[in-house]
Design an enzyme around this catalytic site. Structure first.
Site, PDB file in Angstrom:
ATOM      1  N   GLY A 322       0.813  -1.207   0.000  1.00 52.23           N
ATOM      2  CA  GLY A 322       0.000   0.000   0.000  1.00 52.23           C
ATOM      3  C   GLY A 322       0.847   1.258   0.000  1.00 52.23           C
ATOM      4  CD  GLU A 323       3.166   2.439   3.728  1.00 47.97           C
ATOM      5  OE1 GLU A 323       4.244   2.961   3.413  1.00 47.97           O
ATOM      6  OE2 GLU A 323       3.063   1.612   4.644  1.00 47.97           O
ATOM      7  N   GLY A 324       0.755   3.834  -1.725  1.00 44.81           N
ATOM      8  CA  GLY A 324       1.114   4.379  -3.031  1.00 44.81           C
ATOM      9  C   GLY A 324       2.263   3.671  -3.700  1.00 44.81           C
TER      10      GLY A 324
END
Length: 366
Positions: A322-324
């Site tokens: 996640g987190e881009g």
């Protein structure tokens, strides 16, 4: 302040320039490298040319990673591998340069911006430029109460719109979008299930940090309870975001819509940004034309949402952090597509061959 009506975006958002895309396709046919030899890079370059409204496409010079952060009250129901209220630790890791997205962004020349939409922590724990946007501290537990008030949902949407305007005004030419949250995948799955008319089990995944079977069952139960609260307000996107969304989810939705208004292309990351895109699509059906799906995260809710928006992930590498991060991994491919489309030479024009006329026979003198 007037109440925000997301349906107004339907009139504000136009598709990327179809004429420019056709021009890009025609130019591609003239390049020295045979058509089809670059695979999906051709499609990415043509999408970007249409978004920019020009041929040849400009190189990506100012990419920006934008991460919206929040804690979700539903995490208290034991649906996540992370402890409820710990999203600020994810933010700190990004700011300190210790997270995957920070390390990759530094290598790829992309700036990183973190926006606190609804973290459940003391503001003093993080820099002022991060926390100054906060709509509220945490959110309600969506299986038993609203995540936000209507006014807070409105404020979060406007926050996202404002951030989109700031990025466009600063010259950002491509956004890599992500979230930093605890409980966010549960909220996202609820929105996807509600908007696609599916059962909780169809959209419930294991999250960025995989959960065990018991936690997965709790997550399914929480989503089913939240769905009962979501269905009565499906016709009103703002009410839906207030009931079963969150400050970051509403902010991302507003951000995506305003990016489409400002003609700023966006690469989506995982299930949270996909769910927000689904809400935005309900308001403005042309908006998804401005987005790329950066990666397939493995979350069933993301797959369902991307299918509904007709977005095909650029990558499928099993990245679940996640987190881009997954979206950021797609950035070099988009940059490569733009560079090749702009700089590859066209085929040399073939000179027409001279027609050879046989010489007239010589006359013999008598």
């Amino acid at each position: 302040m007037t109440t925000l009506n997301l349906d107004d975006f339907s009139d504000l958002i136009e598709r990327p320039d179809g004429g420019v895309r056709r021009d890009a396709e025609e130019r591609r046919e003239r390049l020295a490298v045979p058509a089809g030899a670059l695979g999906r890079l051709d499609e990415l370059a043509e999408w970007l040319a249409a978004a920019q409204g020009r041929v040849p496409v400009r190189p990506i010079e100012r990419p920006r990673v934008v991460l919206f952060a929040a804690d979700h009250g539903i995490a208290a129901a034991g649906v996540s591998a992370r402890t409820a209220g710990d999203a600020h630790e994810l933010v700190r890791s990004v700011l300190d340069g210790n997270s995957p997205v920070s390390i990759l962004a530094a290598r790829l020349g992309a700036g990183v911006r973190v926006v606190d939409a609804g973290l459940d922590c003391e503001p003093a724990l993080l820099p002022e430029d991060v926390v100054r946007h906060r709509v509220r501290r945490g959110s309600g537990r969506i299986d038993v109460e609203d995540a936000l008030t209507r006014e807070e949902a409105d404020a979060a949407l406007r926050l996202g719109m404002r951030i989109a305007d700031e990025e466009a005004d600063s010259g950002t030419d491509l956004v890599v979008l992500g979230d930093l949250s605890v409980g966010g995948t549960t909220v996202a799955a609820t929105l996807v299930a509600a908007l696609c008319g599916t059962d909780a089990s169809v959209v419930t995944g294991r999250g960025g940090r995989p959960i065990d079977d018991l936690t997965w069952m709790r997550k399914c139960a929480a989503i089913r309870d939240a769905l009962r609260r979501a269905r009565p307000v499906l016709g009103d996107q703002v009410a839906l975001l207030a009931a079963v969304g969150g400050a970051d989810v509403a902010a991302i939705t507003g951000f995506l819509l305003q990016c489409a208004v400002r003609r700023t292309p966006v690469i989506l990351d995982g299930v949270v940004s996909a769910a927000c895109g689904l809400v935005a699509q309900r308001a403005a059906f042309r908006a998804p034309d401005w987005w790329l799906a950066g990666q397939a995260s493995g979350e069933p809710g993301q797959a369902k949402a991307l299918d509904r928006m007709a977005l095909n992930p650029v990558l499928d590498h099993g990245v679940t952090v996640g987190e881009g991060t997954g979206a950021l991994l797609a950035l070099p491919l988009v940059q490569a597509a733009a560079a090749l489309a702009a700089d590859l030479p066209e085929r040399a024009a073939q000179e027409p061959q001279e027609s050879k006329v046989p010489p007239e026979p010589l006359e013999t003198q008598g």
